[in-house]
Design a protein around this motif. Structure first.
Motif, PDB file in Angstrom:
ATOM      1  N   GLU A 172      37.125  43.302  -2.434  1.00  0.00           N
ATOM      2  CA  GLU A 172      37.880  42.556  -3.440  1.00  0.00           C
ATOM      3  C   GLU A 172      39.205  42.057  -2.880  1.00  0.00           C
ATOM      4  N   LYS A 173      39.849  42.882  -2.081  1.00  0.00           N
ATOM      5  CA  LYS A 173      41.132  42.498  -1.480  1.00  0.00           C
ATOM      6  C   LYS A 173      40.944  41.331  -0.510  1.00  0.00           C
ATOM      7  N   GLU A 174      39.894  41.391   0.300  1.00  0.00           N
ATOM      8  CA  GLU A 174      39.618  40.298   1.240  1.00  0.00           C
ATOM      9  C   GLU A 174      39.270  39.010   0.493  1.00  0.00           C
TER      10      GLU A 174
ATOM     11  N   ALA B 158      42.428  37.502  -0.863  1.00  0.00           N
ATOM     12  CA  ALA B 158      43.200  36.860   0.204  1.00  0.00           C
ATOM     13  C   ALA B 158      42.585  35.515   0.579  1.00  0.00           C
TER      14      ALA B 158
ATOM     15  N   LYS C 272      36.787  48.057  -3.001  1.00  0.00           N
ATOM     16  CA  LYS C 272      38.190  47.651  -3.105  1.00  0.00           C
ATOM     17  C   LYS C 272      38.588  46.772  -1.932  1.00  0.00           C
ATOM     18  N   ARG C 273      38.139  47.138  -0.734  1.00  0.00           N
ATOM     19  CA  ARG C 273      38.473  46.342   0.442  1.00  0.00           C
ATOM     20  C   ARG C 273      37.858  44.952   0.348  1.00  0.00           C
TER      21      ARG C 273
END
Length: 59
Positions: free
Chosen positions: A35-37, A40, A32-33
């Motif tokens: 994918e979030k990065e 962004a 998840k982290r």
């Protein structure tokens, strides 16, 4: 004597379950982290860069 063995067995089983759960949850959290990065990073891309990346992915 049997209660000592049962206690050790319960301890080993609970440690194995905890270890497995921590690995699965940690893997999901890292995904998840990541994918979030990635999202962004994509948000800051120019239109030209985004289209070039999309062309590379479709090949």
């Amino acid at each position: 004597m049997p209660t000592d063995f049962a206690s050790i067995l319960v301890l080993v089983v609970s440690c194995a379950i905890t270890f497995t759960a921590a690995r699965v949850l940690g893997r999901k959290w890292r995904e998840k982290r990541r994918e979030k990065e990635e999202a962004a990073k994509r948000a800051g891309e120019s239109r030209q860069v985004r289209r070039a990346r999309e062309r590379r992915q479709h090949k």
